[in-house]
Design a protein around this motif. Structure first.
Motif, short mmCIF file in Angstrom:
data_model
loop_
_atom_site.label_atom_id
_atom_site.label_comp_id
_atom_site.label_asym_id
_atom_site.label_seq_id
_atom_site.Cartn_x
_atom_site.Cartn_y
_atom_site.Cartn_z
N SER A 260 -1.62 -6.49 -13.41
CA SER A 260 -1.87 -6.89 -14.80
C SER A 260 -2.99 -6.10 -15.46
CB SER A 260 -2.20 -8.38 -14.86
OG SER A 260 -3.41 -8.65 -14.18
N ALA A 261 -3.73 -5.30 -14.68
CA ALA A 261 -4.89 -4.57 -15.23
C ALA A 261 -4.53 -3.66 -16.41
CB ALA A 261 -5.57 -3.77 -14.12
N PRO A 262 -3.46 -2.84 -16.32
CA PRO A 262 -3.12 -2.03 -17.50
C PRO A 262 -2.83 -2.89 -18.72
CG PRO A 262 -1.92 -1.26 -15.56
CD PRO A 262 -2.55 -2.56 -15.18
N GLY A 263 -2.20 -4.03 -18.52
CA GLY A 263 -1.90 -4.92 -19.63
C GLY A 263 -3.14 -5.54 -20.22
N ILE A 264 -4.11 -5.88 -19.37
CA ILE A 264 -5.36 -6.44 -19.87
C ILE A 264 -6.08 -5.42 -20.75
CG2 ILE A 264 -7.66 -7.28 -19.21
CD1 ILE A 264 -6.40 -8.43 -16.68
N GLY A 265 -6.15 -4.17 -20.27
CA GLY A 265 -6.77 -3.12 -21.07
C GLY A 265 -6.05 -2.90 -22.39
N ALA A 266 -4.72 -2.90 -22.32
CA ALA A 266 -3.93 -2.71 -23.53
C ALA A 266 -4.15 -3.86 -24.51
CB ALA A 266 -2.45 -2.60 -23.16
N LEU A 267 -4.23 -5.08 -23.97
CA LEU A 267 -4.42 -6.25 -24.82
C LEU A 267 -5.76 -6.20 -25.53
CD1 LEU A 267 -3.11 -8.91 -25.62
CD2 LEU A 267 -4.24 -9.99 -23.69
N LEU A 268 -6.81 -5.77 -24.83
CA LEU A 268 -8.12 -5.64 -25.45
C LEU A 268 -8.09 -4.62 -26.60
CD1 LEU A 268 -10.37 -5.63 -22.25
CD2 LEU A 268 -10.16 -7.47 -23.93
N MET A 269 -7.45 -3.48 -26.33
CA MET A 269 -7.39 -2.43 -27.36
C MET A 269 -6.50 -2.85 -28.52
SD MET A 269 -8.39 0.47 -28.43
CE MET A 269 -9.18 1.25 -27.02
N LEU A 270 -5.37 -3.47 -28.24
CA LEU A 270 -4.45 -3.88 -29.30
C LEU A 270 -5.06 -4.99 -30.16
CD1 LEU A 270 -1.12 -3.81 -27.29
CD2 LEU A 270 -1.70 -2.35 -29.23
N GLY A 271 -5.86 -5.86 -29.54
CA GLY A 271 -6.56 -6.87 -30.33
C GLY A 271 -7.48 -6.22 -31.34
N LEU A 272 -8.14 -5.15 -30.94
CA LEU A 272 -9.00 -4.40 -31.85
C LEU A 272 -8.19 -3.71 -32.93
CD1 LEU A 272 -11.88 -3.37 -32.47
CD2 LEU A 272 -11.43 -1.46 -30.92
N LEU A 273 -7.07 -3.10 -32.53
CA LEU A 273 -6.24 -2.37 -33.49
C LEU A 273 -5.55 -3.30 -34.49
CD1 LEU A 273 -4.51 0.29 -31.18
CD2 LEU A 273 -6.45 0.61 -32.73
N ALA A 274 -5.30 -4.56 -34.10
CA ALA A 274 -4.66 -5.50 -35.01
C ALA A 274 -5.55 -5.80 -36.21
CB ALA A 274 -4.31 -6.79 -34.27
N PHE A 275 -6.86 -5.78 -35.98
CA PHE A 275 -7.81 -6.06 -37.06
C PHE A 275 -8.40 -4.79 -37.67
CE2 PHE A 275 -7.73 -9.90 -34.47
CZ PHE A 275 -7.53 -10.88 -35.44
N LEU A 276 -8.36 -3.70 -36.90
CA LEU A 276 -8.84 -2.40 -37.40
C LEU A 276 -7.73 -1.37 -37.18
CD1 LEU A 276 -12.45 -2.44 -35.88
CD2 LEU A 276 -11.83 -2.89 -38.27
N PRO A 277 -6.69 -1.40 -38.01
CA PRO A 277 -5.52 -0.54 -37.79
C PRO A 277 -5.87 0.95 -37.82
CG PRO A 277 -5.08 -2.21 -39.47
CD PRO A 277 -6.55 -2.24 -39.21
N LEU A 278 -5.10 1.73 -37.08
CA LEU A 278 -5.26 3.18 -37.09
C LEU A 278 -4.89 3.73 -38.46
CD1 LEU A 278 -3.62 3.94 -33.65
CD2 LEU A 278 -5.99 4.43 -34.23
N LYS A 279 -5.74 4.54 -39.03
CA LYS A 279 -5.45 5.08 -40.36
C LYS A 279 -5.56 6.60 -40.43
CE LYS A 279 -6.95 0.91 -42.86
NZ LYS A 279 -7.89 0.35 -43.86
N THR A 280 -6.49 7.16 -39.69
CA THR A 280 -6.74 8.60 -39.81
C THR A 280 -6.39 9.36 -38.54
OG1 THR A 280 -9.05 8.33 -39.09
CG2 THR A 280 -8.62 8.18 -41.45
N ASN A 281 -5.85 10.55 -38.72
CA ASN A 281 -5.55 11.48 -37.62
C ASN A 281 -4.81 10.84 -36.44
OD1 ASN A 281 -6.97 13.60 -38.97
ND2 ASN A 281 -8.90 12.74 -38.21
N PRO A 282 -3.72 10.12 -36.68
CA PRO A 282 -3.01 9.49 -35.56
C PRO A 282 -2.44 10.51 -34.57
CG PRO A 282 -1.69 9.37 -37.55
CD PRO A 282 -3.05 9.85 -37.97
N GLY A 283 -2.02 11.68 -35.07
CA GLY A 283 -1.46 12.69 -34.19
C GLY A 283 -2.46 13.18 -33.16
N LYS A 284 -3.66 13.53 -33.62
CA LYS A 284 -4.70 14.01 -32.70
C LYS A 284 -5.13 12.90 -31.74
CE LYS A 284 -6.63 17.64 -35.66
NZ LYS A 284 -5.60 17.57 -36.73
N LYS A 285 -5.20 11.66 -32.23
CA LYS A 285 -5.60 10.53 -31.38
C LYS A 285 -4.54 10.27 -30.31
CE LYS A 285 -8.44 8.31 -34.92
NZ LYS A 285 -8.55 7.22 -35.90
N LEU A 286 -3.29 10.54 -30.64
CA LEU A 286 -2.22 10.38 -29.66
C LEU A 286 -2.45 11.30 -28.46
CD1 LEU A 286 0.58 9.35 -28.74
CD2 LEU A 286 1.61 11.15 -30.16
N PHE A 287 -2.74 12.57 -28.73
CA PHE A 287 -2.97 13.52 -27.64
C PHE A 287 -4.22 13.17 -26.84
CE2 PHE A 287 -0.21 16.15 -30.33
CZ PHE A 287 0.64 16.68 -29.37
#
Length: 407
Positions: A260-287
């Motif tokens: 479950s560890a990868p999911g816990i990490g993902a959940l923490l990050m997604l909780g942040l992204l839900a309130f602070l959505p990605l807006k700038t340079n998504p392509g570079k952030k993907l890499f």
């Protein structure tokens, strides 16, 4: 979150992923406990990926011409039937009367059926999402949707580890059946949706259009290929039973925590992204995030400390969740409504190739090279894929959400 149907969608998505991840965790543990074979773990993934890929394009054609909620309900009913069969197979009486080879072969068969169901379920849920959420909210809604997925992915393995440790495999599989039945409560509160594509064109022509669209959209194609190869080479989850038993030496609950560890990490990050959505340079952030994912997998591969391994898996989930949101938003933004089923079906091929076929690749590599060498080699190959894609696909590197929200 003010959209009532979107709330029901999130609850349904969480419940489905929770039940299926719980079942998957139990099955991987069960197969390895029966066989003590790394290759047998890889074959579990292969049993699902073959039908998921083979049926995806046909499924996309039918999903575009069908009512989406009805299709999802049909898939859930199919999952319930296969879950009942697995539960019966796991009963102590049946295990005593049956050989290991028959039990393992039967598990592969029911996983194969689940792969067929997945080929129809994935594009149905993707299409339903697009009919519930307004286009301008896709990036933020994708974060919420991914977070509900990850909550299921986190809680499912933890609960599976608890059931395995205290009640056994067959009780855990029975609990999966009950959880799948509960999913109907929120799912039925979503209204019937219109069928946007009513023209009954030939199947081959319909499938060809979906493939052609993906191939002729460089940003979408590159994002999917990057995901496919990075997870194909960098996946280590399928080998966790080996790490639990032979390298980290932890009990069943420790296995559930690692799973479950990868999911816990993902959940923490997604909780942040839900309130602070990605807006700038998504392509570079993907890499950047796929690079971080590969490095965390390499460190996990060579670790012999439970806590370090947990942290690396946690970080891998955090990095992967950002790339998932970016890839999913690209998919939602560039796909026409009437082609969602077919385009999502092509996406299912990429996802299945990377996840389940990645499980097979991990098992096969571990069988040939040894567990640690297989994981580290996979992480290094992922870094190579990132570098190659970054140089060769500038459109993905320079992609922005704002230019596509208006289209």
């Amino acid at each position: 979150m003010k959209i009532k149907e979107f709330q029901a969608f999130l609850i349904s998505r969480l419940g489905i992923i929770f039940a299926l991840n719980m079942q998957s965790t139990i099955l991987y543990f069960w197969v390895y406990s029966l066989t003590n074979s790394k290759l047998s773990l890889g074959l579990v993934g292969l049993a699902e990926v073959i039908p998921a890929i083979g049926c995806s394009l046909i499924a996309g054609h039918y999903v575009d011409q069908s009512e989406k909620r009805k299709m999802v309900i049909t898939c859930i009913l199919g999952y319930i039937i296969t879950s009942i069969c697995l539960f019966i197979l796991a009963l102590p009486y049946i295990e005593k009367q049956t050989t290991v080879s028959v039990i393992v072969g039967s598990i592969y068969f029911f996983v194969f059926i689940g792969g067929i169901l997945r080929a129809f379920y994935a594009p149905s849920m993707f299409s339903l999402f697009g009919m519930i959420v307004p286009r301008e909210h896709y990036p933020n809604a994708t974060s919420w949707s991914s977070m509900s997925w990850q909550m299921g992915a986190v809680i499912g393995p933890l609960v599976a580890g608890f059931f395995i440790a205290f009640f056994g495999v067959y009780v855990g599989l029975f609990a999966v059946i009950l959880f799948l039945l509960l999913i109907f409560i929120p799912l039925l509160s979503i209204g019937v949706k219109p069928i946007l594509k009513r023209d009954k064109e030939p199947m081959l022509q319909s499938i060809k259009e979906g493939l052609k669209f993906v191939i002729q959209t460089p940003t979408l194609l590159a994002a999917q290929l990057l995901d496919m190869f990075s997870v194909l080479f960098g996946g280590a989850v399928a080998l966790l039973p080996v790490y639990q038993k032979e390298i980290l030496h932890v009990n069943e609950m420790g296995f559930g925590i690692l799973r479950s560890a990868p999911g816990i990490g993902a959940l923490l990050m997604l909780g942040l992204l839900a309130f602070l959505p990605l807006k700038t340079n998504p392509g570079k952030k993907l890499f950047l995030c796929v690079t971080g994912f590969a490095l965390s997998i390499i460190v996990f591969g060579i670790s012999t400390n439970f806590y370090l391994s947990f942290i690396m898996l946690l970080l891998s989930g955090m990095f992967d969740s950002v790339s998932v949101v970016i890839r999913s938003t690209i998919l939602q933004l560039v796909t026409p409504d009437e082609m969602r089923g077919r385009v999502s079906a092509v996406n299912t091929i990429f996802v299945s190739s990377s996840n389940e076929f990645g499980d097979f690749e991990s098992g096969l590599m571990a069988h040939w090279l040894g567990t640690v060498r297989a994981v580290v080699t996979g992480g290094l190959l992922t870094l190579g894929v990132v570098a190659f894609t970054y140089v060769k696909v500038p459109k993905l590197r320079n992609f922005t959400f704002e230019d596509n929200k208006k289209d």
